[in-house]
Design an enzyme around this catalytic site. Sequence first.
Site, PDB file in Angstrom:
ATOM      1  N   HIS A 184     100.403  21.921   8.579  1.00 16.15           N
ATOM      2  CA  HIS A 184     101.608  22.399   9.269  1.00 16.15           C
ATOM      3  C   HIS A 184     102.542  21.255   9.653  1.00 16.15           C
ATOM      4  CE1 HIS A 184      99.324  26.330  10.451  1.00 16.15           C
ATOM      5  NE2 HIS A 184      99.778  26.359   9.222  1.00 16.15           N
ATOM      6  N   THR A 190      89.760  26.900  15.524  1.00 12.88           N
ATOM      7  CA  THR A 190      90.764  27.683  14.801  1.00 12.88           C
ATOM      8  C   THR A 190      90.292  29.129  14.719  1.00 12.88           C
ATOM      9  OG1 THR A 190      91.732  28.118  12.605  1.00 12.88           O
ATOM     10  CG2 THR A 190      89.761  26.733  12.660  1.00 12.88           C
TER      11      THR A 190
END
Length: 241
Positions: free
Chosen positions: A111, A185
């Site tokens: 990201h 996550t």
Amino acid sequence: MASSRLVALTGAGISTDSGIPDFRGPQGLWTKDPKAEKLSNIHYYVSDPEVRRLAWKGRLEHPAWRATPNAAHRALVEGERRGQLHALVTQNIDGLHQRAGSSPERVIEVHGTVHDAVCLQCDWRGPMQAVLDRVRAGEEDPPCTRCGGILKSATISFGQPLVPEVIARAMQAAEDADVIVAIGTSLQVYPVAGMVPAARDAGARIIIVNAEPTPFDGIADAVVAIPIGAALPAICGVESV
Ligand SMILES: [Zn+2]
């Protein structure tokens, strides 16, 4: 753990101990106030100068500037030092893995990173702090000095495509893994979440370290819900729990 090809996949949960909020988590800013998400949407960012001014104000105060790595980041550095860590794929943009000492060439930031700025028009890229100095000096929405285009942090905003070469590296790492450890996550954001079944299909063992259940707990060899800072040193063989 005696593994020479350990691949780590890290998400927001590894950095919350370092004071970086999890925007998407149950207590996250975006979850509680969906309007805040506007600041991270590329379409609003490009079309609305007010959104950009607010975004630059926010970047001045980004928690990443003051955050320090925690025990979990350091455990992954130790795993690398022992020759076990093959790759470290992170959904985080805070740069804490590199700050902890992980080799930049092993860290795959799917990201992007808040530590660089990019021009949306001419592909200029440079250090974020230099652009923030311009904001501090009074430029509320500093343009690219090369082409006059819109500048933004080098992160993947909502509505922006991922970088195919970076995703390809992450998926290749998953296929190369003997063990994949997913840390902090929720494994709900694709294509990165797909690393877990891809690694499993390639014969890897799967370890999931997360406070909340994930969609892949059922195919994991181990699911660990104790605090990440305590779990990671044990998984990386740095110390026993
Ligand atoms: Zn430019």
